[in-house]
Design an enzyme around this catalytic site. Structure first.
Site, mmCIF file in Angstrom:
data_model
loop_
_atom_site.group_PDB
_atom_site.id
_atom_site.type_symbol
_atom_site.label_atom_id
_atom_site.label_comp_id
_atom_site.label_asym_id
_atom_site.label_seq_id
_atom_site.Cartn_x
_atom_site.Cartn_y
_atom_site.Cartn_z
ATOM 1 C CB SER A 52 -23.715 -28.600 -17.945
ATOM 2 O OG SER A 52 -22.640 -29.351 -17.440
HETATM 3 N N1 SAH Z 1 -22.281 -34.435 -17.774
HETATM 4 C C1 SAH Z 1 -23.144 -34.399 -16.615
HETATM 5 C C2 SAH Z 1 -22.807 -33.298 -15.625
HETATM 6 C C3 SAH Z 1 -21.499 -33.513 -15.003
HETATM 7 S S1 SAH Z 1 -21.230 -32.796 -13.426
HETATM 8 C C4 SAH Z 1 -24.610 -34.320 -16.999
HETATM 9 O O1 SAH Z 1 -24.924 -34.261 -18.201
HETATM 10 O O2 SAH Z 1 -25.447 -34.351 -16.098
HETATM 11 C C5 SAH Z 1 -19.630 -33.513 -13.185
HETATM 12 C C6 SAH Z 1 -19.659 -34.969 -12.834
HETATM 13 O O3 SAH Z 1 -18.299 -35.418 -12.831
HETATM 14 C C7 SAH Z 1 -20.195 -35.249 -11.447
HETATM 15 O O4 SAH Z 1 -21.211 -36.194 -11.515
HETATM 16 C C8 SAH Z 1 -18.985 -35.782 -10.682
HETATM 17 O O5 SAH Z 1 -19.306 -36.754 -9.723
HETATM 18 C C9 SAH Z 1 -18.162 -36.370 -11.813
HETATM 19 N N2 SAH Z 1 -16.734 -36.547 -11.536
HETATM 20 C C10 SAH Z 1 -15.884 -35.736 -10.872
HETATM 21 N N3 SAH Z 1 -14.635 -36.263 -10.865
HETATM 22 C C11 SAH Z 1 -14.710 -37.434 -11.548
HETATM 23 C C12 SAH Z 1 -13.760 -38.441 -11.899
HETATM 24 N N4 SAH Z 1 -12.483 -38.363 -11.546
HETATM 25 N N5 SAH Z 1 -14.191 -39.503 -12.611
HETATM 26 C C13 SAH Z 1 -15.492 -39.613 -12.989
HETATM 27 N N6 SAH Z 1 -16.436 -38.701 -12.684
HETATM 28 C C14 SAH Z 1 -16.044 -37.623 -11.979
#
Ligand code: SAH
Length: 205
Positions: A52
């Site tokens: 993000s």
């Molecule tokens: N917080 C992160 C950015 C998140 S992007 C950072 O600081 O870099 C969103 C993330 O959520 C992605 O890596 C994606 O793979 C994950 N995601 C999506 N659905 C998910 C689920 N059901 N359980 C766990 N992770 C999930």
């Protein structure tokens, strides 16, 4: 980054500003030399996911109102950057990622930087992480179509849940508080996140 993108746009919590100053964002990127590491935008991570924008990380963290004592659950580890910011501001952080590759890269970066209070778990975070519940705070960093019932169950009384809630292409950043067993919801702003894929999210493609 802290002066212009965060303080200049209204992030006020001095602890959040200090944590954002301290955590080396470039260390969480696929290419740590990327000159765009501290730019005012999200960046690609691999597996089609993104880290993000710094402002969104700071805003969501500020919405959690962390004092240093909390046990926090993050859904969507991605790079591990948001988890590191949380680790600076809370006692214990559990973070769940669905892609094992991303989880292991994040785990290495967090270990190298000495964040011993972060636990990276591979799984479907739309079901929360019951093994370490309850949590004082829950932060969801992928777009959620609904407030998944397990998150509400795993949140402590008096706890806060921060998440992007809406449809696949646009969401509202929402703060939910659990008070006397009831949930009170407040909208913060519009936002766009990658989708939450799982039982209480969307189907994977
Ligand atoms: N917080 C992160 C950015 C998140 S992007 C950072 O600081 O870099 C969103 C993330 O959520 C992605 O890596 C994606 O793979 C994950 N995601 C999506 N659905 C998910 C689920 N059901 N359980 C766990 N992770 C999930």
């Amino acid at each position: 980054m802290v002066e212009h993108q965060l303080r200049g746009r209204g992030i006020r919590d001095p602890r959040v500003l200090e944590a954002m100053q301290k955590v080396p964002r470039h260390r969480f990127l696929p290419n740590p030399e990327d000159p765009a590491a501290y730019g005012d935008h999200p960046l690609p991570l691999g597996c089609g996911q993104t880290i993000s924008q710094p402002y969104m990380v700071a805003l969501m963290t500020e919405c959690l109102r962390l004092t240093g004592e909390e046990r926090v659950l993050e859904i969507g580890t991605g790079s591990g950057y948001q988890a590191a910011v949380l680790a600076e501001l809370a006692r214990e952080v559990y973070t769940v990622e669905r892609f094992p590759e991303l989880a292991s890269q994040a785990r290495s970066a967090l270990e190298e930087l000495g964040y011993g209070n972060v636990h990276v778990v591979v799984g479907d975070g739309s079901e929360g992480y019951a093994e370490a519940a309850p949590y004082d705070r829950i932060i969801v960093t992928a777009a959620a179509p609904e407030i998944a019932p397990p998150w509400v169950e795993q949140l402590e009384e008096g706890g806060r849940l921060v998440l992007p809630l809406g449809d696949r292409w646009g969401q509202t950043l929402v703060v939910v508080r659990k008070q006397e067993g009831k949930m009170a919801q407040e909208s913060v702003c519009g936002c766009v996140f990658v989708p939450l894929v799982g039982k209480h999210g969307w189907r994977g493609e």
